[in-house]
Scaffold this motif. Structure first.
Motif, PDB file in Angstrom:
ATOM      1  N   SER A 484     -96.002  84.271 -60.258  1.00 27.08           N
ATOM      2  CA  SER A 484     -97.293  84.618 -60.858  1.00 27.08           C
ATOM      3  C   SER A 484     -97.918  83.441 -61.597  1.00 27.08           C
ATOM      4  O   SER A 484     -99.125  83.443 -61.850  1.00 27.08           O
ATOM      5  CB  SER A 484     -97.117  85.796 -61.825  1.00 27.08           C
ATOM      6  N   THR A 485     -97.121  82.442 -61.948  1.00 24.55           N
ATOM      7  CA  THR A 485     -97.664  81.241 -62.572  1.00 24.55           C
ATOM      8  C   THR A 485     -98.399  80.392 -61.543  1.00 24.55           C
ATOM      9  O   THR A 485     -99.510  79.905 -61.774  1.00 24.55           O
ATOM     10  CB  THR A 485     -96.548  80.407 -63.214  1.00 24.55           C
ATOM     11  N   PHE A 486     -97.769  80.207 -60.378  1.00 22.25           N
ATOM     12  CA  PHE A 486     -98.299  79.288 -59.377  1.00 22.25           C
ATOM     13  C   PHE A 486     -99.452  79.888 -58.565  1.00 22.25           C
ATOM     14  O   PHE A 486    -100.354  79.161 -58.146  1.00 22.25           O
ATOM     15  CB  PHE A 486     -97.178  78.861 -58.424  1.00 22.25           C
ATOM     16  N   THR A 487     -99.427  81.193 -58.320  1.00 18.18           N
ATOM     17  CA  THR A 487    -100.388  81.794 -57.391  1.00 18.18           C
ATOM     18  C   THR A 487    -101.843  81.543 -57.776  1.00 18.18           C
ATOM     19  O   THR A 487    -102.640  81.085 -56.938  1.00 18.18           O
ATOM     20  CB  THR A 487    -100.106  83.299 -57.254  1.00 18.18           C
ATOM     21  N   PRO A 488    -102.270  81.819 -59.028  1.00 19.24           N
ATOM     22  CA  PRO A 488    -103.680  81.536 -59.352  1.00 19.24           C
ATOM     23  C   PRO A 488    -104.012  80.052 -59.319  1.00 19.24           C
ATOM     24  O   PRO A 488    -105.148  79.681 -58.989  1.00 19.24           O
ATOM     25  CB  PRO A 488    -103.841  82.121 -60.759  1.00 19.24           C
ATOM     26  N   LEU A 489    -103.059  79.198 -59.653  1.00 20.97           N
ATOM     27  CA  LEU A 489    -103.316  77.757 -59.591  1.00 20.97           C
ATOM     28  C   LEU A 489    -103.538  77.310 -58.152  1.00 20.97           C
ATOM     29  O   LEU A 489    -104.435  76.496 -57.869  1.00 20.97           O
ATOM     30  CB  LEU A 489    -102.140  76.991 -60.207  1.00 20.97           C
ATOM     31  N   LEU A 514     -88.498  79.624 -55.361  1.00 21.15           N
ATOM     32  CA  LEU A 514     -89.532  80.660 -55.411  1.00 21.15           C
ATOM     33  C   LEU A 514     -90.273  80.687 -54.077  1.00 21.15           C
ATOM     34  O   LEU A 514     -90.615  79.634 -53.531  1.00 21.15           O
ATOM     35  CB  LEU A 514     -90.521  80.384 -56.543  1.00 21.15           C
ATOM     36  N   GLU A 515     -90.515  81.867 -53.565  1.00 22.66           N
ATOM     37  CA  GLU A 515     -91.213  82.018 -52.295  1.00 22.66           C
ATOM     38  C   GLU A 515     -92.675  82.357 -52.564  1.00 22.66           C
ATOM     39  O   GLU A 515     -92.982  83.351 -53.218  1.00 22.66           O
ATOM     40  CB  GLU A 515     -90.570  83.129 -51.458  1.00 22.66           C
ATOM     41  N   PRO A 516     -93.603  81.530 -52.069  1.00 25.16           N
ATOM     42  CA  PRO A 516     -95.021  81.807 -52.328  1.00 25.16           C
ATOM     43  C   PRO A 516     -95.473  83.086 -51.636  1.00 25.16           C
ATOM     44  O   PRO A 516     -94.916  83.493 -50.604  1.00 25.16           O
ATOM     45  CB  PRO A 516     -95.737  80.573 -51.751  1.00 25.16           C
ATOM     46  N   LEU A 517     -96.487  83.714 -52.188  1.00 25.13           N
ATOM     47  CA  LEU A 517     -97.035  84.927 -51.602  1.00 25.13           C
ATOM     48  C   LEU A 517     -97.778  84.595 -50.317  1.00 25.13           C
ATOM     49  O   LEU A 517     -98.207  83.450 -50.091  1.00 25.13           O
ATOM     50  CB  LEU A 517     -97.993  85.601 -52.585  1.00 25.13           C
ATOM     51  N   VAL A 518     -97.939  85.595 -49.446  1.00 20.49           N
ATOM     52  CA  VAL A 518     -98.739  85.421 -48.237  1.00 20.49           C
ATOM     53  C   VAL A 518    -100.149  84.983 -48.613  1.00 20.49           C
ATOM     54  O   VAL A 518    -100.768  84.151 -47.937  1.00 20.49           O
ATOM     55  CB  VAL A 518     -98.753  86.729 -47.420  1.00 20.49           C
TER      56      VAL A 518
END
Length: 616
Positions: A484-489, A514-518
């Motif tokens: 959740s930290t990386f996704t908006p960035l 950590l696996e990024p979201l689709v």
């Protein structure tokens, strides 16, 4: 000429040295004649013989301070001399156990020392092991090391071999096992049972099983029960069955747990309310409310009617499954049946009603709770504050928040995060940052949720620079970033055209496990399309498909548009074919661009053009 006292000392030293040499004979430590007298050597015109200095006499024994060896070392000498000289006079198990225990406690790396001090037949004899353990059990760490040492030197049990006969109870085993962490206790119990036939008491087994459940390790409960199978107290009692049923519920096998409770009930053992509650919660979490009803009827038929705690767990799961109306019906029904509704049940209902936006019912339940003299807890206050914040009614949210503080509830990271989330949802990030800074002055530590919420809120309103600063502050605080930290960035970087920086951030995530979201992969492809790098977007899509990651329909359309605009019609048609196979449709805008490009080219694309027109 030296004084007479010096001459007498030298004379006594010479006599002592001569007598020592006579008694011990020639030794390698004495200087050889070749070293004592060397051949004449030339030094200019003079010839002389170089004599080695006389060897220093060893100190006389009466000059050494005598120290008594430790008792365990004297015992070791006696035992070793007895066993090596006369095999028929092997040390007794008690004497060997004294030596073994003393060695384990005194020698840091005792393994090789033990094997050199005692014959294997003596050391690994059942009586010696039992006596050694009896001396070591008050000391958990050495006992555990000794058990592992024993396990590594005894033959492993073969498949189908009968379990060793149970030995008489050994005092201290229960306290020893219960002082160990659950995984280590299960390991120690297995070693005690398999090679040695030693078992903890039934209450100790049940206590160790409950500790394993508390540590969220249901597998250890099954392991402990398996090692207990050769105990005279097998298969246990009602508490043992309850632990096994709870372990089945935690392991995702509530049906097996329900069978255990039914079997125990047929043998006259009533079901445990706690175990039944765990099974009901597991069934409800799976959405299997038919089995929830079966379990409730089973408890009533067995003479163990469910209590308020069981119904509270049912209500909680009903709200979690989006069945708020059914949850409210159950709540009202148990009130009519005369159940004593406690603070936790009221709080569960208030929180659930707030999450499904039924504020009127939540407020009515709140008033009913207060009218009964039940003081709301911090969680109940936070539920209403959270609702008001997300609804944008910050005046009521602040009023409820101040009322909570007036009840002497302390502010926490959880309560502050609710305010920060509400401000960020409505784009009021400056006020959210103000709450963040107030937390520092009030001595409230930020958690990763605090940072993630602010990073997402700042990215949402386009304050990408501040979001990066917040991310750097998170790292400097020692907290670990999450997905959740990386996704908006990543989303913001792709939106700003910094796609390669977003790719680097995804690689950093993967390096951290950590696996990024689709969604992040879709953002990268859309970002490449925005900066007219459709070839890299095509390569990223290929990687997604290779890893069985399905992009969104919007991503396919964006890539078809970009490839068509850049004139890469073959690649655009390939993406289009894949898009149709996964069941997506081409958007009107992408279709217009592609058809326009195909019409301006030669007739070799006429068949593909017909397919596109038919599909759309």
């Amino acid at each position: 000429m030296p004084p007479s006292s010096n001459r007498n000392d030298f004379k006594r030293m010479t006599i002592s040295w001569a007598s020592w040499s006579t008694a011990h004979g020639p030794s390698s430590c004495l200087p050889s004649p070749s070293l004592a007298t060397r051949k004449p050597q030339r030094s200019g015109r003079h010839h002389f013989t170089l004599l080695a200095p006389p060897p220093p006499p060893p100190p006389a024994e009466h000059h050494r301070p005598f120290t008594m060896p430790p008792p365990w070392r004297l015992l070791a000498r006696r035992l070793c001399s007895t066993s090596t000289r006369d095999p028929a006079h092997a040390p007794s198990p008690a004497a060997a156990a004294d030596l073994a225990a003393a060695t384990v406690l005194r020698v840091p790396r005792f393994e090789s020392r033990l094997l050199s001090l005692l014959p294997r037949a003596v050391l690994f004899d059942a009586s010696c092991l039992r006596l050694t353990l009896a001396r070591l059990l008050p000391f958990p760490a050495p006992s555990l090391r000794f058990l592992r040492f024993v396990s590594s030197h005894l033959p492993a049990p073969t498949d189908g071999a009968p379990a060793p006969a149970a030995s008489p109870p050994l005092p201290g085993i229960d306290a020893f096992l219960l002082r160990l962490p659950p995984p280590v206790a299960a390991e120690a119990a297995a070693i005690l049972a398999s090679p040695l036939g030693l078992h903890p008491s039934l209450p100790a087994l049940n206590a160790a099983s409950r500790a394993a459940l508390h540590a969220a390790r249901p597998d250890l409960v099954f392991q402990l029960f398996s090692t207990f199978s050769s105990s005279p107290a097998f298969p246990g009692d009602a508490a043992t069955v309850a632990c096994l049923a709870r372990a089945c519920a935690a392991d995702g096998r509530p049906l097996d747990g329900l069978r255990l409770l039914r079997d125990a009930a047929r043998r006259g053992s009533p079901p445990s309310p706690v175990a039944a509650g765990d099974l009901i919660a597991a069934f409800a979490a799976d959405g299997n409310f038919a089995k929830v009803s079966d379990t409730l009827h089973f408890m009533i038929a067995a003479g163990c009617p469910p209590d308020t705690v069981v119904y509270q767990r049912i209500i909680h799961q009903l709200f979690a499954q989006g069945m708020g109306g059914e949850a409210l019906r159950v709540f009202r029904e148990i009130k009519l049946r005369g159940y004593d509704i406690d603070r936790i049940t009221y709080t569960t209902v208030i929180d659930g009603l707030c999450k499904i936006h039924r504020l009127a019912d939540a407020q009515q339940t709140w008033d009913e709770m207060v009218g009964k003299g039940i003081e709301p807890n911090e969680y109940a206050y936070c539920s209403l504050v959270d609702y008001y914040c997300k609804a944008g009614d910050f005046e009521k949210a602040r009023k409820m928040y101040d009322e909570m503080l007036g009840k002497r509830f302390k502010e926490s990271a959880t309560s502050c995060n609710i305010l920060i989330t509400g401000f960020c949802v409505h784009g009021r990030v400056d006020e959210a940052v103000g709450v963040f800074e107030e937390m520092v002055t009030k001595g409230i530590e930020h958690d990763v949720i605090t940072y993630n919420t602010l990073i997402q809120g700042l990215c949402k309103v386009g304050k990408f620079g501040q979001a990066i600063q917040m991310y750097e502050q998170l790292l400097s605080s020692g907290l670990k970033p999450t997905v959740s930290t990386f996704t908006p960035l990543i989303d913001a970087m792709c939106e700003e055209g910094e796609v390669h920086a977003a790719v680097d951030l995804i690689k950093l995530m993967q390096a951290m496990g950590l696996e990024p979201l689709v969604r992040s992969n879709d953002s990268v492809i859309n970002g490449f399309c925005k900066i007219s790098r459709s070839d890299e977007g095509m390569a990223w899509l290929a990687g997604m498909l290779k890893n069985n990651i399905k992009p969104r329909e919007q991503t396919f359309n964006a890539l078809v548009e970009s490839l068509s605009t850049s004139g890469r019609l073959d690649d655009a048609l390939l993406v289009l074919s894949t898009m149709f196979k996964v069941g997506f449709e081409l958007s009107r805008f992408a279709c217009t661009i592609l058809v326009d490009k195909l019409c301006t080219r030669n007739v070799s694309y006429s068949h593909e053009l017909d397919d596109i027109l038919v599909s759309n």
